[in-house]
Each structure stands twice: as structure tokens, then as C-alpha cells.
Design an enzyme around this catalytic site. Sequence first.
Site, PDB file in Angstrom:
ATOM      1  N   ARG A 104       0.852  -1.190   0.000  1.00 51.54           N
ATOM      2  CA  ARG A 104       0.000   0.000   0.000  1.00 51.54           C
ATOM      3  C   ARG A 104       0.878   1.226   0.000  1.00 51.54           C
ATOM      4  O   ARG A 104       1.735   1.369   0.859  1.00 51.54           O
ATOM      5  CB  ARG A 104      -0.854   0.047   1.264  1.00 51.54           C
ATOM      6  CG  ARG A 104      -2.006  -0.856   1.259  1.00 51.54           C
ATOM      7  CD  ARG A 104      -3.054  -0.454   2.264  1.00 51.54           C
ATOM      8  NE  ARG A 104      -2.587  -0.013   3.554  1.00 51.54           N
ATOM      9  CZ  ARG A 104      -3.387   0.356   4.544  1.00 51.54           C
ATOM     10  NH1 ARG A 104      -4.697   0.338   4.364  1.00 51.54           N
ATOM     11  NH2 ARG A 104      -2.920   0.725   5.694  1.00 51.54           N
ATOM     12  N   THR A 108      -1.221   7.437  -0.540  1.00 50.43           N
ATOM     13  CA  THR A 108      -2.526   7.314  -1.215  1.00 50.43           C
ATOM     14  C   THR A 108      -3.332   6.117  -0.707  1.00 50.43           C
ATOM     15  O   THR A 108      -4.535   6.043  -0.960  1.00 50.43           O
ATOM     16  CB  THR A 108      -2.321   7.114  -2.725  1.00 50.43           C
ATOM     17  OG1 THR A 108      -1.642   5.859  -2.922  1.00 50.43           O
ATOM     18  CG2 THR A 108      -1.480   8.235  -3.330  1.00 50.43           C
ATOM     19  N   ASP A 200       0.347  -3.590  12.259  1.00 52.90           N
ATOM     20  CA  ASP A 200       0.818  -3.927  10.900  1.00 52.90           C
ATOM     21  C   ASP A 200       1.157  -5.415  10.856  1.00 52.90           C
ATOM     22  O   ASP A 200       2.120  -5.872  11.479  1.00 52.90           O
ATOM     23  CB  ASP A 200       2.049  -3.081  10.560  1.00 52.90           C
ATOM     24  CG  ASP A 200       2.462  -3.265   9.112  1.00 52.90           C
ATOM     25  OD1 ASP A 200       2.544  -2.259   8.386  1.00 52.90           O
ATOM     26  OD2 ASP A 200       2.703  -4.423   8.706  1.00 52.90           O
ATOM     27  N   ASP A 203       4.736  -6.412   9.525  1.00 53.48           N
ATOM     28  CA  ASP A 203       5.800  -6.083  10.479  1.00 53.48           C
ATOM     29  C   ASP A 203       5.776  -7.028  11.681  1.00 53.48           C
ATOM     30  O   ASP A 203       6.828  -7.458  12.160  1.00 53.48           O
ATOM     31  CB  ASP A 203       5.652  -4.636  10.960  1.00 53.48           C
ATOM     32  CG  ASP A 203       6.136  -3.635   9.916  1.00 53.48           C
ATOM     33  OD1 ASP A 203       6.876  -4.046   9.005  1.00 53.48           O
ATOM     34  OD2 ASP A 203       5.765  -2.459  10.023  1.00 53.48           O
TER      35      ASP A 203
HETATM   36  C1  PRP Z   1      -1.132  -4.799   4.395  1.00 58.30           C
HETATM   37  C2  PRP Z   1      -1.944  -6.071   4.494  1.00 58.30           C
HETATM   38  C3  PRP Z   1      -2.761  -6.033   3.241  1.00 58.30           C
HETATM   39  C4  PRP Z   1      -3.027  -4.567   3.068  1.00 58.30           C
HETATM   40  C5  PRP Z   1      -4.422  -4.268   3.505  1.00 58.30           C
HETATM   41  O1  PRP Z   1      -0.076  -4.972   3.533  1.00 58.30           O
HETATM   42  O2  PRP Z   1      -1.162  -7.226   4.612  1.00 58.30           O
HETATM   43  O3  PRP Z   1      -2.100  -6.560   2.108  1.00 58.30           O
HETATM   44  O4  PRP Z   1      -2.089  -3.864   3.909  1.00 58.30           O
HETATM   45  O5  PRP Z   1      -4.740  -2.949   3.263  1.00 58.30           O
HETATM   46  P1  PRP Z   1      -5.824  -2.513   2.171  1.00 58.30           P
HETATM   47  O6  PRP Z   1      -7.018  -3.391   2.379  1.00 58.30           O
HETATM   48  O7  PRP Z   1      -6.102  -1.079   2.537  1.00 58.30           O
HETATM   49  O8  PRP Z   1      -5.210  -2.653   0.828  1.00 58.30           O
HETATM   50  P2  PRP Z   1       1.086  -3.879   3.382  1.00 58.30           P
HETATM   51  O9  PRP Z   1       0.764  -2.934   2.302  1.00 58.30           O
HETATM   52  O10 PRP Z   1       1.375  -3.267   4.729  1.00 58.30           O
HETATM   53  O11 PRP Z   1       2.300  -4.727   2.870  1.00 58.30           O
HETATM   54  P3  PRP Z   1       3.132  -5.889   3.602  1.00 58.30           P
HETATM   55  O12 PRP Z   1       2.245  -7.101   3.696  1.00 58.30           O
HETATM   56  O13 PRP Z   1       4.282  -6.086   2.698  1.00 58.30           O
HETATM   57  O14 PRP Z   1       3.533  -5.387   4.975  1.00 58.30           O
HETATM   58  N1  URA Z   2      -2.518  -3.416   6.980  1.00 59.01           N
HETATM   59  C1  URA Z   2      -2.145  -3.879   8.196  1.00 59.01           C
HETATM   60  O1  URA Z   2      -1.175  -4.640   8.310  1.00 59.01           O
HETATM   61  N2  URA Z   2      -2.840  -3.490   9.265  1.00 59.01           N
HETATM   62  C2  URA Z   2      -3.908  -2.660   9.191  1.00 59.01           C
HETATM   63  O2  URA Z   2      -4.512  -2.337  10.227  1.00 59.01           O
HETATM   64  C3  URA Z   2      -4.281  -2.190   7.919  1.00 59.01           C
HETATM   65  C4  URA Z   2      -3.578  -2.590   6.835  1.00 59.01           C
END
Ligand code: PRP
Ligand code: URA
Length: 209
Positions: A104, A108, A200, A203
Site C-alpha cells: 500500500r 494514497t 501492521d 511487520d
Molecule cells: C497490508 C496487508 C494487506 C493490506 C491491507 O499490507 O497485509 O495486504 O495492507 O490494506 P488494504 O485493504 O487497505 O489494501 P502492506 O501494504 O502493509 O504490505 P506488507 O504485507 O508487505 O507489509
Molecule cells: N494493513 C495492516 O497490516 N494493518 C492494518 O490495520 C491495515 C492494513
Amino acid sequence: MGKVFVCDHPLIQHKLTYIRDKSTTTKDFRELVDEVATLMAYEITREIPLQKVQVQTPVATAECRTISGRMLGLIPILRAGLGMVDGILKLVPAAKVGHIGLYRDPQTLEPVEYYAKLPTDVQERELIVIDPMLATGGSANAAIEALKRRNCSQIKLMCLIAAPEGVQAVQQAHPDVDLYVAAIDDYLDDHGYIIPGLGDAGDRLFGTK
Ligand code: PRP
Ligand code: URA
């Protein structure tokens, strides 16, 4: 309209409580996510079709049933979806796994695709898109769109925690996709975090914060 199943089995809810707890260590977080994924896989596979077969037991012929229909494909959204793959494979070890990389944009909140590697027969499989978090729904929708662009049609979505906004977004964009979650939380905050959520997911799974 896609159906929404909240998997409220006591074991799932118990483990989800510790997954949410900020004092849970990375090691325990990872193990708990793996365990909940196995339990949710039990629910999501409940309607897999069966075919009648006969087997010879040591004493007679038994009328039995085995799984039939499409083979499964698991589609974790990188990174956090990876944390649920092994737990599901414990129940469906023959499933193939395709990866879609999305992050994400922090400003944005729009998903950015950076990777896709899918089984060659992906369009013949029943697919489960996996991501612990369904926040705005942008990532899940982008992953489902990436699959539909490749002529995939039988798609389910499995998440640990969803925001109501994410559920609505997926139902609007993909009314053919059923959603399986362990919980639907209250709302998204201004940074797109699910409240109360778990923080997160990526993380916490990989210890990067
Ligand atoms: C997080 C999560 C989803 C997304 C959800 O990923 O694992 O993929 O955010 O958010 P959304 O419904 O608003 O799209 P992130 O972008 O943090 O990436 P990561 O898994 O690499 O940490
Ligand atoms: N992605 C995450 O990992 N946590 C949230 O709360 C939203 C998006």
C-alpha cells in the site's frame, strides 16, 4: 453479492485475542497466525464437493467419499499473506501456491503490484486469496482483479481481520467472491489502520518493526 462468513469457532477467537495483543512476541504471533489459518482452512473447505468411491476394508466393501472437483490454489498477497500459507497447506497439502506482491502506498493507500507468479493451470483451480488484513480492500481487490485478468473465476478470500469498509469494497467490486474472516472490526483510522485490529500484520509477522 458475495457472502461473508465470520469464523467464530472458540479456538479461532481465543487465538485471535493473543494475535491482537501487542505484547505477543514475533515468534508467538507467527505461530498463532499459522494455527488460525489451519482452523479457518477447515471452514473454507467445508463445501468442497465429494464423489462416491468404494474401498475394500479388511472385512467388506465400504461406500466412501473422496474429494472431487477443482484442485485448490492458494494465492497469498505478499508479504503478510505468507504467514497463513503453511497453516492452510497442513490441511490441503496438494494445493499449488501462487504469489501476488502488493504494497500500500503510504500516502494514497492505493495498492502497487510488484510481483506475480502463478501456477500455469491457475484458471482451472479453485483459488483462495489470503491476506491477514482487509482494510480499505484495495489490495484484495487488486489481487482478485489480477486473477480475473488471467481468466480465473472461482475465487474466495480469506482474511483474519476485516474493516467494514474493506468488506463493502470487495462485495461491490467482486460480488462473486465469498469472504471468510475471523473478525470484522470497528473502522479504519486516518492512516488506513484497522481499529482495534492488530497493527501492521507484515511487520509483526516478520519482526520488521
Ligand atoms: C497490508 C496487508 C494487506 C493490506 C491491507 O499490507 O497485509 O495486504 O495492507 O490494506 P488494504 O485493504 O487497505 O489494501 P502492506 O501494504 O502493509 O504490505 P506488507 O504485507 O508487505 O507489509
Ligand atoms: N494493513 C495492516 O497490516 N494493518 C492494518 O490495520 C491495515 C492494513
